[in-house]
Design a protein around this motif. Structure first.
Motif, PDB file in Angstrom:
ATOM      1  N   THR A 193       0.852  -1.193   0.000  1.00 45.28           N
ATOM      2  CA  THR A 193       0.000   0.000   0.000  1.00 45.28           C
ATOM      3  C   THR A 193       0.889   1.244   0.000  1.00 45.28           C
ATOM      4  OG1 THR A 193      -1.701  -1.190   1.239  1.00 45.28           O
ATOM      5  CG2 THR A 193      -1.828   1.197   1.227  1.00 45.28           C
ATOM      6  N   LEU A 194       0.751   2.041  -1.028  1.00 50.38           N
ATOM      7  CA  LEU A 194       1.540   3.263  -1.155  1.00 50.38           C
ATOM      8  C   LEU A 194       0.711   4.510  -0.961  1.00 50.38           C
ATOM      9  CD1 LEU A 194       3.761   2.328  -4.240  1.00 50.38           C
ATOM     10  CD2 LEU A 194       4.344   2.172  -1.814  1.00 50.38           C
ATOM     11  N   VAL A 195      -0.609   4.378  -0.997  1.00 50.24           N
ATOM     12  CA  VAL A 195      -1.520   5.508  -0.799  1.00 50.24           C
ATOM     13  C   VAL A 195      -2.626   5.062   0.147  1.00 50.24           C
ATOM     14  CG1 VAL A 195      -1.028   6.530  -3.048  1.00 50.24           C
ATOM     15  CG2 VAL A 195      -2.915   4.905  -2.813  1.00 50.24           C
ATOM     16  N   PRO A 196      -3.239   5.995   0.881  1.00 47.63           N
ATOM     17  CA  PRO A 196      -4.341   5.616   1.772  1.00 47.63           C
ATOM     18  C   PRO A 196      -5.549   5.104   0.994  1.00 47.63           C
ATOM     19  CG  PRO A 196      -3.451   7.760   2.367  1.00 47.63           C
ATOM     20  CD  PRO A 196      -2.850   7.396   1.047  1.00 47.63           C
ATOM     21  N   ASN A 197      -6.272   4.201   1.608  1.00 46.14           N
ATOM     22  CA  ASN A 197      -7.495   3.651   1.027  1.00 46.14           C
ATOM     23  C   ASN A 197      -8.640   3.840   2.011  1.00 46.14           C
ATOM     24  OD1 ASN A 197      -6.302   2.415  -1.418  1.00 46.14           O
ATOM     25  ND2 ASN A 197      -5.248   1.113   0.067  1.00 46.14           N
ATOM     26  N   LEU A 198      -9.796   4.209   1.494  1.00 47.56           N
ATOM     27  CA  LEU A 198     -10.986   4.404   2.308  1.00 47.56           C
ATOM     28  C   LEU A 198     -11.994   3.315   2.006  1.00 47.56           C
ATOM     29  CD1 LEU A 198     -11.581   8.272   2.179  1.00 47.56           C
ATOM     30  CD2 LEU A 198     -10.532   6.937   3.992  1.00 47.56           C
ATOM     31  N   ASP A 213      -7.150   2.968   5.571  1.00 44.03           N
ATOM     32  CA  ASP A 213      -5.963   2.114   5.585  1.00 44.03           C
ATOM     33  C   ASP A 213      -4.805   2.924   5.026  1.00 44.03           C
ATOM     34  OD1 ASP A 213      -4.005   0.155   5.278  1.00 44.03           O
ATOM     35  OD2 ASP A 213      -4.851  -0.536   3.369  1.00 44.03           O
ATOM     36  N   ILE A 214      -3.768   3.143   5.843  1.00 41.78           N
ATOM     37  CA  ILE A 214      -2.625   3.941   5.404  1.00 41.78           C
ATOM     38  C   ILE A 214      -1.406   3.034   5.253  1.00 41.78           C
ATOM     39  CG2 ILE A 214      -3.532   5.976   6.581  1.00 41.78           C
ATOM     40  CD1 ILE A 214      -1.333   5.605   8.683  1.00 41.78           C
ATOM     41  N   PRO A 215      -0.403   3.464   4.513  1.00 35.75           N
ATOM     42  CA  PRO A 215       0.815   2.644   4.343  1.00 35.75           C
ATOM     43  C   PRO A 215       1.471   2.314   5.682  1.00 35.75           C
ATOM     44  CG  PRO A 215       0.767   4.396   2.725  1.00 35.75           C
ATOM     45  CD  PRO A 215      -0.367   4.663   3.661  1.00 35.75           C
ATOM     46  N   GLY A 216       2.255   1.246   5.673  1.00 39.11           N
ATOM     47  CA  GLY A 216       2.876   0.755   6.890  1.00 39.11           C
ATOM     48  C   GLY A 216       3.883   1.726   7.485  1.00 39.11           C
ATOM     49  N   ILE A 217       4.023   1.633   8.807  1.00 36.64           N
ATOM     50  CA  ILE A 217       4.963   2.469   9.557  1.00 36.64           C
ATOM     51  C   ILE A 217       6.024   1.555  10.161  1.00 36.64           C
ATOM     52  CG2 ILE A 217       5.215   4.074  11.481  1.00 36.64           C
ATOM     53  CD1 ILE A 217       2.286   4.799  11.100  1.00 36.64           C
ATOM     54  N   ILE A 218       7.270   1.949  10.012  1.00 39.96           N
ATOM     55  CA  ILE A 218       8.374   1.160  10.562  1.00 39.96           C
ATOM     56  C   ILE A 218       9.177   2.030  11.509  1.00 39.96           C
ATOM     57  CG2 ILE A 218       8.496  -0.335   8.543  1.00 39.96           C
ATOM     58  CD1 ILE A 218      10.867   1.266   7.566  1.00 39.96           C
ATOM     59  N   GLU A 219      10.125   1.408  12.189  1.00 47.30           N
ATOM     60  CA  GLU A 219      10.953   2.146  13.136  1.00 47.30           C
ATOM     61  C   GLU A 219      11.810   3.174  12.406  1.00 47.30           C
ATOM     62  OE1 GLU A 219      14.060   1.232  16.826  1.00 47.30           O
ATOM     63  OE2 GLU A 219      13.435  -0.367  15.447  1.00 47.30           O
TER      64      GLU A 219
END
Length: 443
Positions: A193-198, A213-219
């Motif tokens: 996922t590179l862009v948010p999805n509603l 749904d937003i792209p993943g978050i990492i450290e």
């Protein structure tokens, strides 16, 4: 359609038309007066929130927007035509800021909401407005006003009630595709996922809400690692956050509890307000064997913090109804009883014995202290008596040597202090009486 959530544009309102300088010239009319008309007003630039739009893509390629100018005034008392306003359609949830100062001008959070970003110039007055009794032929008119111009920055924050957060490839896209009709891209590699999805979620009793749904978050996302924090703005308006934890994560040092702590740390770095929103923790991928093995320690660790864990499987649908019930209760009622849990019962008995043991230890310490004191007291006195007994015979060594029997030694030792006391007492009295006799002799 490409998703664009931040653009920089330049807007310019129309200028007002100039007033006309004209005089009435008709047959059989001598000395016709001024009849110059007024100029028309320039068009303004107006932003309107349109619920049908979901991106700012149109403003990525067209960044300059100018409204039309008003027409100039004409003779025969004809006024110039005013220009129409320029309407710019933007998605609901767009923030408009001043590019140079960074000031937030407006938040278009309601459908149909309007905002005039640049006001058009006012039309100038014709010479017929300046005619007086002493100035009957004015040969001047007023120029039209200049329209406003400004450079703006548009930021889009999606309007969603529930936000999905998690590491890349945690199953967020699968989750939203199961509970709504959204069909985002699903693949077995990170950062799908590179862009948010509603997605619109249809809940029970004709209730519905929007999930993002937003792209993943990492450290290290706050420092620009991965896709950074640029998509967290889309969940700032959410009332509930769902933390989707990947229980089957593979990689060096990947643990479910560490992923949960990293997510919360990145949220706090971005916004303390966002980190304080209600959080529903879902342990995903229970269809995997290794995930079920990790579920117990992870659940117990969060239970100590008072957080309930909802085990689910987005692929099979296991545990999804209970999770959605908890999300809906927090969203519609504001109650957070289902997402929190009391501390384990083991802690309560563990503290009570600790206090009792401390109470028991206190007298245990005092008892030996008293006994030791009691033992030490006679120990100190004994050497004192012995020393006194040894000193007395030391002074009268001659008396001890002369006596052969031990009984005689003890008797001499006991009588010695008695004789001294008898001798010392009269010596003191005599010293006191001596001055009395001398004083009598002097008289």
């Amino acid at each position: 359609m490409k998703f664009v959530d931040e653009v920089r544009i330049y807007v310019k309102a129309g200028d007002g038309g100039n007033g006309a300088v004209a005089f009435r010239r008709e047959k059989f009319i001598e000395r016709g007066g001024p009849n110059g008309g007024d100029g028309g007003n320039g068009g303004s630039v107006v932003f309107v929130a349109n619920p049908q739009l979901t991106t700012l893509l149109d403003y990525r390629y067209q960044q300059h927007h100018r409204a039309k100018n008003g027409e100039h005034g004409m003779g025969s008392d004809c006024n110039g035509h005013g220009a129409e306003d320029m309407i710019l359609q933007v998605p609901v949830g767009t923030l408009i800021r001043n590019e140079h100062t960074g000031e937030l001008l407006v938040d278009l959070s309601d459908p149909g909401q309007q905002y005039v970003a640049a006001k058009g110039g006012r039309g100038g007055l014709g010479n017929m407005n300046f005619a007086t009794s002493t100035r009957q032929t004015p040969r001047f008119a007023q120029d039209g006003g200049k329209g406003e111009e400004v450079t703006l920055r548009l930021e889009l924050k999606l309007l969603a009630d529930v936000g999905l957060l998690g590491f890349p490839n945690a199953g967020k896209s699968t989750f939203i595709s199961r509970v709504s009709r959204a069909r985002p891209k699903v693949a077995d590699y990170p950062f799908t996922t590179l862009v948010p999805n509603l997605g619109m979620v249809q809940y029970k009793d004709n209730l519905s809400f929007v999930m993002a749904d937003i792209p993943g978050i990492i450290e290290g996302a706050s420092e620009g690692v991965g896709l950074g924090h640029q998509f967290l703005r889309h969940v700032e308006r959410c009332k509930v956050l769902v933390h989707l934890i990947d229980m089957g994560a593979e990689g060096e040092g990947r643990k479910p509890l560490d992923d949960f702590n990293i997510l919360n740390a990145e949220l706090k770095k971005y916004s303390a307000e966002l980190a304080s929103k209600p959080q529903v923790v879902a342990a995903n991928k229970l269809d995997l064997t290794e995930a079920r093995e990790r579920l117990g320690p992870f659940t117990e660790a969060l239970r100590r913090k008072g957080i309930r864990v909802f085990p689910v499987s987005c692929a099979t649908g296991e545990g999804m109804p209970a999770l959605m019930d908890a999300v809906a209760e927090v969203l519609f009622t504001g109650r957070t009883g289902k997402i929190h849990v009391e501390a384990p019962a083991k802690k309560t008995p563990a503290r009570a014995p600790a206090k009792k043991s401390a109470a028991k230890k206190a007298p245990a310490k005092k008892a030996p202290a008293k006994k030791s004191a009691a033992k030490k007291a006679p120990a100190k006195k004994a050497p004192v008596k012995k020393a006194a007994a040894k000193k007395a015979p030391a002074k009268k060594a001659a008396a001890k040597k002369s006596s052969r029997k031990p009984v005689a030694k003890k008797a001499a030792a006991k009588k010695a202090p008695a004789k001294k006391a008898v001798r010392k007492a009269p010596a003191k009295k005599a010293a006191r009486k001596a001055p009395a006799k001398k004083s009598g002799g002097r008289r």
